[in-house]
Design an enzyme around this catalytic site. Structure first.
Site, PDB file in Angstrom:
ATOM      1  N   CYS A 110     -47.437 -23.077  29.563  1.00  0.00           N
ATOM      2  CA  CYS A 110     -48.536 -22.567  30.385  1.00  0.00           C
ATOM      3  C   CYS A 110     -49.791 -22.465  29.536  1.00  0.00           C
ATOM      4  CB  CYS A 110     -48.174 -21.191  30.952  1.00  0.00           C
ATOM      5  SG  CYS A 110     -49.467 -20.507  32.027  1.00  0.00           S
ATOM      6  N   HIS A 153     -45.774 -24.005  40.084  1.00  0.00           N
ATOM      7  CA  HIS A 153     -46.220 -23.294  38.887  1.00  0.00           C
ATOM      8  C   HIS A 153     -47.583 -22.644  39.146  1.00  0.00           C
ATOM      9  CE1 HIS A 153     -46.693 -22.820  34.377  1.00  0.00           C
ATOM     10  NE2 HIS A 153     -47.920 -22.673  34.800  1.00  0.00           N
ATOM     11  N   GLU A 154     -48.496 -23.397  39.779  1.00  0.00           N
ATOM     12  CA  GLU A 154     -49.853 -22.864  40.029  1.00  0.00           C
ATOM     13  C   GLU A 154     -49.856 -21.813  41.130  1.00  0.00           C
ATOM     14  OE1 GLU A 154     -50.593 -25.361  37.026  1.00  0.00           O
ATOM     15  OE2 GLU A 154     -51.619 -23.551  37.709  1.00  0.00           O
ATOM     16  N   HIS A 157     -48.896 -18.465  39.895  1.00  0.00           N
ATOM     17  CA  HIS A 157     -49.981 -17.714  39.242  1.00  0.00           C
ATOM     18  C   HIS A 157     -50.774 -16.899  40.271  1.00  0.00           C
ATOM     19  CE1 HIS A 157     -49.904 -18.821  35.030  1.00  0.00           C
ATOM     20  NE2 HIS A 157     -49.940 -20.115  35.293  1.00  0.00           N
TER      21      HIS A 157
END
Ligand SMILES: CC(C)(C)[C@H](NC(=O)Nc1cc(F)cc(F)c1)C(=O)N(CC(=O)NO)CC1CCCC1
Ligand SMILES: [Zn+2]
Length: 184
Positions: A110, A153-154, A157
């Site tokens: 990351c 993954h994004e 966040h």
């Protein structure tokens, strides 16, 4: 332009917040921020610009990583079939997903994590994402394997979730149930 100084690192509380939806149509400021996030990714993958500004090459960036508590993300990458994904998205949401899962055999890293965290990160193998893009169009993306991993993954966040939250603490490299590696 966004450089590494703008990217906050793990330990910063903003990485653990759930982001607020962006009011649409976006303000000038939100539009410009998302454009800059996409430009960061392009710059980071351009050898000359990347070396000139000491950027870490990235395939995705979420607003919390530049300390902006808004539901928006940018991606810029080609998948294993050389299909280009280059988007700035407002209010992305996973609207459906497979039961089947996938993961990167290399594990994940990351841009906000300056250390290796070994282990498989199980993710849905197929997802459908709905969002509004930089041109104001509503998009519906059907994603699979590596592309599905990047978007998950994004989007994590945007919900205050870090990739290592998904790693099996007892056995980080245990084969996830009902999963096929995306990169083998
Ligand atoms: C953290 C990092 C290792 C930089 C990761 N890059 C990556 O996986 N590969 C990569 C990057 C390039 F730009 C060019 C290239 F050929 C390969 C990445 O960008 N991210 C994005 C991120 O941290 N978003 O918040 C982490 C990835 C792990 C799985 C999906 C995204
Ligand atoms: Zn990340």
């Amino acid at each position: 332009m966004i450089t590494m100084e703008d990217i906050i690192r793990e330990g910063h509380p903003a990485l653990r917040k759930v982001t607020e939806d962006v009011e649409l149509p976006p303000s000038e400021k939100d539009q410009q921020t998302l454009e800059e996030m996409l430009q960061y990714l392009k710059n980071s993958q351009d050898e000359v610009v990347c070396d000139r500004y000491g950027l870490r090459p990235g395939v995705g960036l979420a607003a919390p990583q530049i300390n902006v508590n808004k539901r928006m993300l940018a991606v810029h990458f080609v998948d294993l079939k050389d299909k280009l994904y280059s988007y700035g998205l407002f209010n992305p949401r996973i609207v459906s997903h497979s039961v089947e899962r996938t993961y990167l055999s290399t594990g994940e890293g990351c841009l906000s994590v300056d250390r290796e965290v070994p282990g498989y990160v199980p993710r849905y193998r197929r997802i459908t994402v709905k969002a509004t893009d930089l041109e104001g169009n509503e998009v519906k993306l059907r994603l699979k394997d590596y592309a599905a991993i990047v978007f998950q993954h994004e989007i994590d966040h945007l919900n205050g979730v870090m990739f290592y939250d998904h790693i099996n603490p007892e056995d980080p490299f245990k084969e996830p149930e009902n999963a096929t590696p995306a990169d083998r």
